[in-house]
Design a protein around this motif. Sequence first.
Motif, PDB file in Angstrom:
ATOM      1  N   LYS A   1       3.306   5.784 -17.630  1.00  0.00           N
ATOM      2  CA  LYS A   1       1.295   5.791 -18.375  1.00  0.00           C
ATOM      3  C   LYS A   1       0.335   6.136 -17.653  1.00  0.00           C
ATOM      4  CE  LYS A   1       2.918   4.320 -22.916  1.00  0.00           C
ATOM      5  NZ  LYS A   1       3.875   3.193 -22.842  1.00  0.00           N
ATOM      6  N   LEU A   2       0.360   5.715 -16.361  1.00  0.00           N
ATOM      7  CA  LEU A   2      -0.429   5.391 -15.143  1.00  0.00           C
ATOM      8  C   LEU A   2      -0.863   6.099 -14.558  1.00  0.00           C
ATOM      9  CD1 LEU A   2       1.983   2.885 -12.386  1.00  0.00           C
ATOM     10  CD2 LEU A   2       0.112   2.064 -14.704  1.00  0.00           C
ATOM     11  N   PRO A   3      -2.404   5.993 -13.964  1.00  0.00           N
ATOM     12  CA  PRO A   3      -3.099   6.947 -13.524  1.00  0.00           C
ATOM     13  C   PRO A   3      -2.407   8.673 -12.921  1.00  0.00           C
ATOM     14  CG  PRO A   3      -4.551   5.498 -13.059  1.00  0.00           C
ATOM     15  CD  PRO A   3      -3.115   5.164 -13.975  1.00  0.00           C
ATOM     16  N   LYS A   4      -1.827   7.928 -12.481  1.00  0.00           N
ATOM     17  CA  LYS A   4      -0.932   9.500 -11.618  1.00  0.00           C
ATOM     18  C   LYS A   4       0.183   9.538 -11.940  1.00  0.00           C
ATOM     19  CE  LYS A   4      -4.869  10.921  -8.628  1.00  0.00           C
ATOM     20  NZ  LYS A   4      -5.244  10.776  -7.415  1.00  0.00           N
ATOM     21  N   GLY A   5       0.770   8.102 -12.900  1.00  0.00           N
ATOM     22  CA  GLY A   5       2.209   8.864 -12.930  1.00  0.00           C
ATOM     23  C   GLY A   5       2.825   7.971 -11.854  1.00  0.00           C
ATOM     24  N   TYR A   6       3.625   8.311 -11.186  1.00  0.00           N
ATOM     25  CA  TYR A   6       4.591   8.022  -9.799  1.00  0.00           C
ATOM     26  C   TYR A   6       3.809   7.857  -9.039  1.00  0.00           C
ATOM     27  CZ  TYR A   6       9.542   7.458 -12.298  1.00  0.00           C
ATOM     28  OH  TYR A   6      10.005   6.982 -13.182  1.00  0.00           O
ATOM     29  N   ASN A   7       3.024   8.982  -8.604  1.00  0.00           N
ATOM     30  CA  ASN A   7       1.902   8.834  -7.498  1.00  0.00           C
ATOM     31  C   ASN A   7       0.565   8.050  -7.449  1.00  0.00           C
ATOM     32  OD1 ASN A   7       3.858  10.600  -6.413  1.00  0.00           O
ATOM     33  ND2 ASN A   7       2.925  12.597  -7.811  1.00  0.00           N
TER      34      ASN A   7
ATOM     35  N   ILE B   1      -4.312   0.353  -8.415  1.00  0.00           N
ATOM     36  CA  ILE B   1      -3.682  -0.830  -9.915  1.00  0.00           C
ATOM     37  C   ILE B   1      -3.069  -1.221  -9.763  1.00  0.00           C
ATOM     38  CG2 ILE B   1      -3.338   1.756 -11.520  1.00  0.00           C
ATOM     39  CD1 ILE B   1      -0.003   1.587  -9.934  1.00  0.00           C
ATOM     40  N   GLY B   2      -3.361  -2.488  -8.253  1.00  0.00           N
ATOM     41  CA  GLY B   2      -2.770  -3.744  -8.316  1.00  0.00           C
ATOM     42  C   GLY B   2      -2.912  -4.495  -9.433  1.00  0.00           C
ATOM     43  N   THR B   3      -3.952  -4.662  -9.464  1.00  0.00           N
ATOM     44  CA  THR B   3      -4.935  -5.676 -10.377  1.00  0.00           C
ATOM     45  C   THR B   3      -5.028  -5.560 -11.565  1.00  0.00           C
ATOM     46  OG1 THR B   3      -6.731  -4.749 -10.037  1.00  0.00           O
ATOM     47  CG2 THR B   3      -6.646  -6.451  -8.599  1.00  0.00           C
ATOM     48  N   GLN B   4      -4.190  -4.282 -12.132  1.00  0.00           N
ATOM     49  CA  GLN B   4      -4.178  -3.842 -13.596  1.00  0.00           C
ATOM     50  C   GLN B   4      -3.069  -3.668 -14.143  1.00  0.00           C
ATOM     51  OE1 GLN B   4      -5.583  -0.206 -13.850  1.00  0.00           O
ATOM     52  NE2 GLN B   4      -7.943   0.038 -12.118  1.00  0.00           N
ATOM     53  N   LEU B   5      -1.747  -3.826 -13.089  1.00  0.00           N
ATOM     54  CA  LEU B   5      -0.153  -4.356 -13.425  1.00  0.00           C
ATOM     55  C   LEU B   5      -0.132  -5.729 -14.064  1.00  0.00           C
ATOM     56  CD1 LEU B   5       1.431  -2.276 -10.866  1.00  0.00           C
ATOM     57  CD2 LEU B   5       1.046  -1.650 -13.421  1.00  0.00           C
ATOM     58  N   SER B   6       0.304  -5.777 -14.879  1.00  0.00           N
ATOM     59  CA  SER B   6       0.417  -7.407 -15.196  1.00  0.00           C
ATOM     60  C   SER B   6       2.131  -7.533 -14.566  1.00  0.00           C
ATOM     61  CB  SER B   6       0.984  -7.114 -17.314  1.00  0.00           C
ATOM     62  OG  SER B   6       2.455  -5.995 -17.094  1.00  0.00           O
TER      63      SER B   6
ATOM     64  N   PRO C   1      -1.737   5.347  -7.130  1.00  0.00           N
ATOM     65  CA  PRO C   1      -1.774   4.353  -5.130  1.00  0.00           C
ATOM     66  C   PRO C   1      -1.768   3.306  -5.482  1.00  0.00           C
ATOM     67  CG  PRO C   1      -2.944   5.985  -5.455  1.00  0.00           C
ATOM     68  CD  PRO C   1      -2.494   5.913  -6.359  1.00  0.00           C
ATOM     69  N   VAL C   2      -0.706   2.348  -5.050  1.00  0.00           N
ATOM     70  CA  VAL C   2      -0.506   0.863  -5.776  1.00  0.00           C
ATOM     71  C   VAL C   2      -2.110  -0.008  -5.369  1.00  0.00           C
ATOM     72  CG1 VAL C   2      -0.018  -1.541  -5.727  1.00  0.00           C
ATOM     73  CG2 VAL C   2       1.871   0.298  -5.733  1.00  0.00           C
ATOM     74  N   GLN C   3      -2.968   0.647  -4.610  1.00  0.00           N
ATOM     75  CA  GLN C   3      -4.045  -0.055  -4.369  1.00  0.00           C
ATOM     76  C   GLN C   3      -5.108   0.200  -5.776  1.00  0.00           C
ATOM     77  OE1 GLN C   3      -2.338   2.134  -2.690  1.00  0.00           O
ATOM     78  NE2 GLN C   3      -3.236   2.203  -0.585  1.00  0.00           N
TER      79      GLN C   3
ATOM     80  N   ASP D   1       0.751  -0.848   0.058  1.00  0.00           N
ATOM     81  CA  ASP D   1       0.199  -0.272   0.050  1.00  0.00           C
ATOM     82  C   ASP D   1       0.864   1.475  -0.251  1.00  0.00           C
ATOM     83  OD1 ASP D   1      -2.349  -1.521   0.089  1.00  0.00           O
ATOM     84  OD2 ASP D   1      -2.684  -1.470   1.951  1.00  0.00           O
ATOM     85  N   GLY D   2       0.911   2.480  -1.191  1.00  0.00           N
ATOM     86  CA  GLY D   2       1.320   3.243  -1.017  1.00  0.00           C
ATOM     87  C   GLY D   2       1.335   3.799  -1.867  1.00  0.00           C
ATOM     88  N   THR D   3       2.689   4.545  -2.961  1.00  0.00           N
ATOM     89  CA  THR D   3       2.491   5.197  -4.468  1.00  0.00           C
ATOM     90  C   THR D   3       3.323   4.475  -5.037  1.00  0.00           C
ATOM     91  OG1 THR D   3       4.032   6.843  -4.445  1.00  0.00           O
ATOM     92  CG2 THR D   3       1.499   8.049  -3.980  1.00  0.00           C
ATOM     93  N   VAL D   4       3.142   4.553  -6.557  1.00  0.00           N
ATOM     94  CA  VAL D   4       4.999   3.416  -6.897  1.00  0.00           C
ATOM     95  C   VAL D   4       5.285   4.087  -6.808  1.00  0.00           C
ATOM     96  CG1 VAL D   4       4.829   3.182  -9.013  1.00  0.00           C
ATOM     97  CG2 VAL D   4       3.165   3.900  -9.255  1.00  0.00           C
ATOM     98  N   ALA D   5       5.661   5.422  -6.231  1.00  0.00           N
ATOM     99  CA  ALA D   5       7.151   5.340  -5.881  1.00  0.00           C
ATOM    100  C   ALA D   5       7.504   5.451  -5.023  1.00  0.00           C
ATOM    101  CB  ALA D   5       6.877   7.567  -5.713  1.00  0.00           C
ATOM    102  N   GLU D   6       6.837   5.649  -3.879  1.00  0.00           N
ATOM    103  CA  GLU D   6       7.039   5.240  -2.583  1.00  0.00           C
ATOM    104  C   GLU D   6       7.351   3.419  -2.316  1.00  0.00           C
ATOM    105  OE1 GLU D   6       4.348   8.118   0.176  1.00  0.00           O
ATOM    106  OE2 GLU D   6       3.412   5.741  -0.577  1.00  0.00           O
ATOM    107  N   ASN D   7       6.727   2.617  -3.341  1.00  0.00           N
ATOM    108  CA  ASN D   7       7.109   1.022  -3.617  1.00  0.00           C
ATOM    109  C   ASN D   7       8.693   1.105  -4.197  1.00  0.00           C
ATOM    110  OD1 ASN D   7       5.581  -1.523  -2.710  1.00  0.00           O
ATOM    111  ND2 ASN D   7       4.170   0.699  -3.241  1.00  0.00           N
ATOM    112  N   ILE D   8       8.939   2.138  -4.862  1.00  0.00           N
ATOM    113  CA  ILE D   8      10.180   2.398  -5.246  1.00  0.00           C
ATOM    114  C   ILE D   8      10.866   2.600  -4.190  1.00  0.00           C
ATOM    115  CG2 ILE D   8      12.079   3.313  -7.483  1.00  0.00           C
ATOM    116  CD1 ILE D   8       9.610   3.312  -9.271  1.00  0.00           C
ATOM    117  N   ALA D   9      10.712   3.507  -3.115  1.00  0.00           N
ATOM    118  CA  ALA D   9      11.121   4.173  -2.242  1.00  0.00           C
ATOM    119  C   ALA D   9      11.851   3.078  -1.366  1.00  0.00           C
ATOM    120  CB  ALA D   9      11.402   6.030  -1.990  1.00  0.00           C
ATOM    121  N   ARG D  10      11.019   2.075  -1.806  1.00  0.00           N
ATOM    122  CA  ARG D  10      11.322   0.983  -0.200  1.00  0.00           C
ATOM    123  C   ARG D  10      10.345   1.238   0.784  1.00  0.00           C
ATOM    124  NH1 ARG D  10      17.114  -1.908  -0.639  1.00  0.00           N
ATOM    125  NH2 ARG D  10      17.474  -1.775  -2.678  1.00  0.00           N
TER     126      ARG D  10
END
Length: 583
Positions: free
Chosen positions: A458-464, A470-475, A466-468, A424-433
């Motif tokens: 290309k994600l709806p809010k880019g790096y921001n 798009i979680g199921t939309q990511l391949s 929230p993984v929640q 849970d968190g944004t894509v950027a937060e996930n990359i930043a562990r």
Amino acid sequence: MAGNLLEGLSELKEARRGLRKLLWLAAGFSIFVNLLMLTGPLFMLQTYDRVLAARSEPTLVALFSVMVFMFLIMGILDWARARVLNRIGTRFQAGLDRRVFDALLKKSASDHSIDETTGAGQQLKDLEAMRRFYGSPVFAALFDAPWAPVFLVGLGLFHPMIGLFATVGGGLLILSALLNQMLTRGAAVKSQVSAYVADRYSDQLQNEAETIRSLGMQSNAFEKWAKSRERALDLSLRASDMGGNFASLSRVFRMFLQSAILGLGAWLVLRGEITPGLMIASSILLGRALAPVETIVNQWSTVQRTRRAWDNLAALLSEIPEDRVAVTLPRPRARLEVMGLTVTPPQGHAPTLRQVSFAVAPGEAVGVIGPSGSGKSTLASALTGVWPAGAGKIRLDGAPIEQYHPERLAEYVGYLPQRVTLFDGTVAENIARLATSFDSTRVIEAAQRAAAHEMILKLPKGYNTPVQTIGTQLSGGQIQRIGLARALYGDPVLLVLDEPNSNLDNEGSVALNGAVLAMKAAGHAVIIMAHRPAAIKECDKLLVLEDGTRKAWGPREEVMSDMLSNVQVIRRNVAKTSVGGLA
Ligand SMILES: Nc1ncnc2c1ncn2[C@@H]1O[C@H](COP(=O)(O)OP(=O)(O)OP(=O)(O)O)[C@@H](O)[C@H]1O
């Protein structure tokens, strides 16, 4: 208590020592609160024996004013004490939160089980239970309980028979509390463990909702969950029934005692041994003396829960000692030596990696290949310091990896697990562990090196995003690329990639090889556990594992041609045998 709990116990006691000031403050408030509890009985005594006897209104008004004032003070002190007690709990929890969280995470890396007899495995809940206990009426009652003997002595001073009666009655109540403890302990533990198991199962079902729906497992999953929940409810009902029996018994018995003492007092009044005021005051004072005992009996389940929480916490802290790394080592060079490494999974009985040795130099990439179950992931877990070496050593730039603080080691050794999970968190937060404050440029750099930058934009809010959401939309491949960016975040000197291309398409594989090349060019090192040949394209050396042991090790081409010639020899032998067989 088992000797191996001693270390954890001393840590808990140390944490409790930090609360001493607050505990003394609460005890101080308790002295006054309990002294002021005499207000009621004294007021009764004076009203009956003075006001009524003398029929004096001014005395009544004066007594009434004093009584109101005393109760006001008592109310304020009781309120202040409750605030102090609540803070004791909060401080205890805050002081241990990090330590318990770390220990639990370290333990869960290898063992997710819940102990069936103690419920251990849920120590964050245990810590929460400890906090609730400190703020509960039962803890306040423990401060009041020592005053019970004082009140009993007071009753004895009214009349020895009243004192004796009250002591015997109080003793019987305490006896029922002890009996309660003995009889309800087992049921309470069982009910709680079952509740944990049911909760965990439902969490797991929710996390895997998609799989459950797509495989049509909904009804079966519900039935299995309902069964464990039913068991939990049944046991909890049994435990609370048993506790409830004692609670009503003790409540009724206390009420009976209060009336009985009134009867005894009336008899003594009739005999002219005490005044009517003392008779009424005795009944009230007895009520005050027994109130904490009754609270303790009523809330015995809280006491039991706390006791278990304390033991479970002690067990966890003893099992997982604090990471104490006295010296902070400098950032290492990418020089890895693995010598005679033997690893047994924490839950396993036999080593799954035996006597494995190899070395990686700066600028090198090593491929680790071998059939399923040959120990590749075990090696990855050992290299990242998650599973300890049973024998042998892993050195990074000369220092055994356990000499690095685990969080520093994770910075130096980037890791892409076989199954990537995002949080849970944004894509950027996930990359930043999951860092809450991070440098965006480093996040973008990591994503670029993992060739995930364009995809993330290309994600709806880019790096921001929230993984929640798009979680199921990511391949699978996209998740793997974000995982690779996370591994590359912070510029690690060594990259451990466990089956990094299992979900990648051709473009992804090319990007992965690009990242490996970039690591090599920067003088870093890479270890790739692989099934597919595409993943080891940029590897300089190969380590072949079979059944947990090193089957081959050396420059890639050499190992490959050896393997190839072995295959050819085998083929020829097979062919010869078949021809011979036919001849
Ligand atoms: N947590 C664990 N507890 C006990 N045994 C384990 C654990 N994890 C793995 N093992 C065992 O260790 C052995 C090696 O497993 P490992 O996952 O290291 O193999 P692998 O080469 O990575 O396999 P794959 O290519 O299928 O991922 C297997 O026999 C496996 O059953």
